[in-house]
Every structure is written in structure tokens, then in C-alpha cells.
Write a protein that holds these residues in place. Structure first.
Motif, PDB file in Angstrom:
ATOM      1  N   GLN A 128     100.288 -28.502  50.711  1.00 59.11           N
ATOM      2  CA  GLN A 128      99.389 -27.592  50.788  1.00 59.11           C
ATOM      3  C   GLN A 128      99.313 -26.082  50.051  1.00 59.11           C
ATOM      4  O   GLN A 128     100.719 -25.711  49.776  1.00 59.11           O
ATOM      5  N   THR A 129      98.488 -25.713  49.830  1.00 60.84           N
ATOM      6  CA  THR A 129      98.303 -24.316  48.965  1.00 60.84           C
ATOM      7  C   THR A 129      98.658 -23.013  49.845  1.00 60.84           C
ATOM      8  O   THR A 129      98.614 -23.459  51.425  1.00 60.84           O
ATOM      9  N   LEU A 130      99.053 -21.851  49.476  1.00 66.30           N
ATOM     10  CA  LEU A 130      99.226 -20.804  50.314  1.00 66.30           C
ATOM     11  C   LEU A 130      98.052 -20.305  50.991  1.00 66.30           C
ATOM     12  O   LEU A 130      98.119 -20.180  52.294  1.00 66.30           O
ATOM     13  N   SER A 131      96.703 -20.582  50.369  1.00 67.21           N
ATOM     14  CA  SER A 131      95.537 -20.283  51.015  1.00 67.21           C
ATOM     15  C   SER A 131      95.210 -21.193  52.209  1.00 67.21           C
ATOM     16  O   SER A 131      94.798 -20.633  53.148  1.00 67.21           O
ATOM     17  N   THR A 132      95.562 -22.521  51.928  1.00 69.11           N
ATOM     18  CA  THR A 132      95.407 -23.398  53.124  1.00 69.11           C
ATOM     19  C   THR A 132      96.375 -23.221  54.526  1.00 69.11           C
ATOM     20  O   THR A 132      95.760 -23.220  55.489  1.00 69.11           O
ATOM     21  N   ARG A 133      97.426 -22.772  53.984  1.00 64.40           N
ATOM     22  CA  ARG A 133      98.452 -22.520  55.185  1.00 64.40           C
ATOM     23  C   ARG A 133      98.037 -21.166  55.674  1.00 64.40           C
ATOM     24  O   ARG A 133      98.033 -21.220  57.115  1.00 64.40           O
ATOM     25  N   LEU A 134      97.705 -20.373  55.165  1.00 63.60           N
ATOM     26  CA  LEU A 134      97.131 -18.988  55.720  1.00 63.60           C
ATOM     27  C   LEU A 134      95.598 -19.388  56.599  1.00 63.60           C
ATOM     28  O   LEU A 134      95.615 -18.484  57.841  1.00 63.60           O
ATOM     29  N   ARG A 135      94.991 -19.966  56.257  1.00 66.87           N
ATOM     30  CA  ARG A 135      94.002 -20.573  56.931  1.00 66.87           C
ATOM     31  C   ARG A 135      94.182 -21.135  58.257  1.00 66.87           C
ATOM     32  O   ARG A 135      93.664 -20.973  59.422  1.00 66.87           O
ATOM     33  N   VAL A 137      97.097 -20.907  60.151  1.00 64.43           N
ATOM     34  CA  VAL A 137      97.581 -19.786  60.638  1.00 64.43           C
ATOM     35  C   VAL A 137      96.325 -19.167  61.359  1.00 64.43           C
ATOM     36  O   VAL A 137      96.429 -18.734  62.471  1.00 64.43           O
ATOM     37  N   TRP A 138      95.474 -18.735  60.498  1.00 61.68           N
ATOM     38  CA  TRP A 138      94.331 -18.004  61.258  1.00 61.68           C
ATOM     39  C   TRP A 138      93.411 -18.777  62.307  1.00 61.68           C
ATOM     40  O   TRP A 138      93.282 -18.115  63.507  1.00 61.68           O
ATOM     41  N   ARG A 141      96.258 -18.926  65.480  1.00 61.17           N
ATOM     42  CA  ARG A 141      96.509 -17.799  66.219  1.00 61.17           C
ATOM     43  C   ARG A 141      95.468 -16.571  66.080  1.00 61.17           C
ATOM     44  O   ARG A 141      95.296 -16.181  66.893  1.00 61.17           O
ATOM     45  N   VAL A 240      89.601 -25.617  57.373  1.00 58.72           N
ATOM     46  CA  VAL A 240      90.930 -25.846  56.912  1.00 58.72           C
ATOM     47  C   VAL A 240      90.861 -27.069  56.056  1.00 58.72           C
ATOM     48  O   VAL A 240      90.565 -28.287  56.421  1.00 58.72           O
TER      49      VAL A 240
END
Length: 329
Positions: A128-135, A137-138, A141, A240
Motif C-alpha cells: 500500500q502507498t502512504l496515501s492509502t494508509r493515511l486514508r 487511518v482517516w 479514526r 480506500v
């Protein structure tokens, strides 16, 4: 004689304004369309039994089916995102969502049973890309905290946006599953055809609810249009991206007829909004472009290796000729 109380003196229950519960005075307390919610609840269908002995799936078809299963399996996440907002106050929608979640569970279970019976891995690759992981988390949480606040501020019009999203999402998922059918045979074809058929009423409800709200007021049309904008995409789990999204969508929608069916599905709601948004079509086109780039790079690397091999053979021949000449051959 008893004193008659005026309407202005009436004490309304908590949450009521001028006798109306969770509603603007210009609108009825509960929006009622011609969709029979009690009838849908009474006829909600359960498990689709899979005959494992009659199953035949190729690896590529199983990959695309796994992608569709993960989308089907997202009903709980979609429900949480919806009911964390103002929409939880809409009695007909919350009643429908009860049976919708039940049916979505069994639709997902049917696809899972097909994959399990064929011995295929259902999980997506972990890359997974960083943007996917951040999405992610959003969604896990941030969304449960922000959605109630935003919904409380916007109130009723936000429901139009959520209905528009689900109308496009359910419609696009139905078209994607329909696109897979020609590659299936026997039991797999029967099961997926049943999944497609059961989705008819689901799609009709969300389209009916979205259209009724979009066409009755400008604020609701504006919110619906905003909900369908970037970066949201219908064929994703709460926005996501799936690690296999590009290759699966490019495979499912490789045929022009399926892409035209997807365009028609998006237009059911997009045609009611400014700019005729078609987010499913945009998502699939992006996947097709990305897959063409991947294929092009692979072909260029293959040609480069072929030229390198050819050069090596030619150098070997030249060396042999020089050695033969030196020996007087």
C-alpha cells in the motif's frame, strides 16, 4: 369554560420544531417515495448456497472476483459512515439499511464461498502507498469523529449526498458483476447472476431517494454534487483503494459494452446534477490508462532484453569468425 391553548403555546417534545421532527418546515417530516420499504424488509433474502463440486474458476477470474468480494464486504463500513451523520434521523432510510446490510452480508458471503470452494486466496496483496494508509487511518479514526459534527452542521441536505453516493456505488458494483458473468460457467455463473439480480431493488431504492432529494431543493443538489467529487470513487471501500484495483477494473471493463453500461448507470444520478458527474467512469478510465502504461513498460523491457540477447549472439558470432580467421579456417 376551559381556556383553549393557542398553537404557539404548545410545548413540543425535544427535537421537534413547530411540530416537525428533524425537518425543515418546507419539507414533510419524512420524505416518502414510491419505494415500498416495508415490503423490502419483509422479503429480505438470505444465503445463496454454493455447490462447490460444480465450480470452475481461472486464476484471473478469481482475482477479479476477489476484488468484487472485498467491495461487497464493505457494507458495514459504508453503514457506519452513513449512520454517523444526520442521515440516522431519517426513519425510512435507517429501516431500509437494516435489511440492506443483511442482504449485502449474504451477497458478500456468496462470493466468498465461490473463492473458498475454488481454493483461492481472498485477501488482497499488502503493498500500500502512504496515501492509502493515511486514508485508511482517516476512515477508521477521523471519520467517526468528523461525520457527526459535519452532519449536525449541514443537517438534512447531507442525506442527499449520501444517497447519491450509494446510488452510484451500488449501480457500478452491479455493472461490474454483470461484466464478469460472460467469463463464468456453471455454478459460478448461477451464483453471480443471483447476486446481480438481488441488487436490483437495492439500486432502485438509493436512486429513488437520491433523485427525490436532488430535485426538490438546490442545497440538496449542491451537497450531492459535492459528495460525488474527487477524491471519492464508487468502486472503493469508503474511498480506500484496493491494491488490485487497477488490474481488476481494467480486466472487468476491457469491453466497450461494459463501459457503456457503466456510463448509463452513472448518468441515472449524474444527469440530474450540474456537470453530469460520472465518478465510476472516471475511475475505470484511470485504471485502464494505468494498466496500459504498465503493459507498455513491460513490452519495452521485453524488447530491450531481446535486443540485448540479439547483440550478445551477434558479438559471439563475430568473435567466432575472428578466431576462425586467425586459425586459417
Amino acid at each position: 369554560m376551559r381556556e383553549i391553548r393557542r398553537a404557539t403555546d404548545v410545548e413540543h417534545p425535544p427535537g421537534h420544531v413547530d411540530g416537525r421532527l428533524f425537518s425543515d418546515p418546507e419539507h414533510p417530516t419524512v420524505l416518502v417515495t414510491d419505494f415500498d420499504v416495508p415490503g423490502y424488509l419483509a422479503q429480505a433474502r438470505g444465503r445463496i448456497v454454493v455447490d462447490a463440486a460444480s465450480l470452475d474458476l481461472s486464476a484471473e477470474t478469481a482475482r477479479d472476483l476477489g476484488f468484487l468480494w472485498r467491495l461487497e464486504n464493505s457494507a458495514l463500513a459504508e453503514t457506519r459512515a452513513m449512520l454517523a451523520s444526520w442521515t440516522a434521523n431519517e426513519a425510512r432510510i435507517t429501516a431500509f439499511v437494516t435489511a440492506w446490510g443483511y442482504e449485502r452480508y449474504w451477497l458478500a458471503r456468496a462470493l466468498r464461498d465461490l473463492l473458498d470452494a475454488g481454493g483461492f486466496d481472498r485477501s488482497a496483496p499488502r503493498a500500500q502507498t502512504l496515501s492509502t494508509r493515511l486514508r485508511g487511518v482517516w476512515v477508521e479514526r477521523g471519520l467517526p469523529i468528523v461525520a457527526p459534527v459535519l452532519g449536525g452542521a449541514v443537517k438534512e441536505p447531507i442525506t442527499a449526498g449520501q444517497m447519491a453516493r450509494l446510488a452510484l456505488q451500488e449501480g457500478a458494483l452491479q455493472v461490474a458483476e454483470q461484466a464478469l458473468l460472460p467469463r463464468l460457467t456453471g455454478e459460478a455463473s448461477r451464483v453471480v447472476a443471483e447476486v446481480v439480480d438481488r441488487r436490483d431493488e437495492i439500486v432502485r431504492f438509493f436512486r429513488t431517494e437520491a433523485a427525490a432529494r436532488i430535485t426538490r431543493s438546490r442545497p440538496e443538489a449542491v451537497l450531492a454534487r459535492a459528495h460525488l467529487g474527487w477524491p471519492w470513487a464508487p468502486l472503493r471501500v469508503v474511498g480506500v483503494p484496493d491494491p488490485e484495483e487497477t488490474v481488476a477494473l481494467a480486466s472487468l471493463f476491457s469491453d466497450g459494452a461494459d463501459r457503456r453500461a457503466l456510463t448509463a448507470s452513472d448518468a441515472e444520478i449524474g444527469g440530474l446534477l450540474p456537470g453530469d458527474p460520472q465518478p465510476s467512469v472516471v475511475q475505470v478510465r484511470a485504471a485502464l490508462r494505468a494498466q496500459r502504461r504498465v503493459t507498455g513498460r513491460a513490452r519495452r523491457r521485453a524488447r530491450t532484453r531481446h535486443r540485448g540477447d540479439s547483440s550478445g549472439v551477434l558479438r559471439g558470432l563475430r568473435s567466432a569468425v575472428r578466431v576462425g580467421s586467425g586459425n586459417g579456417v
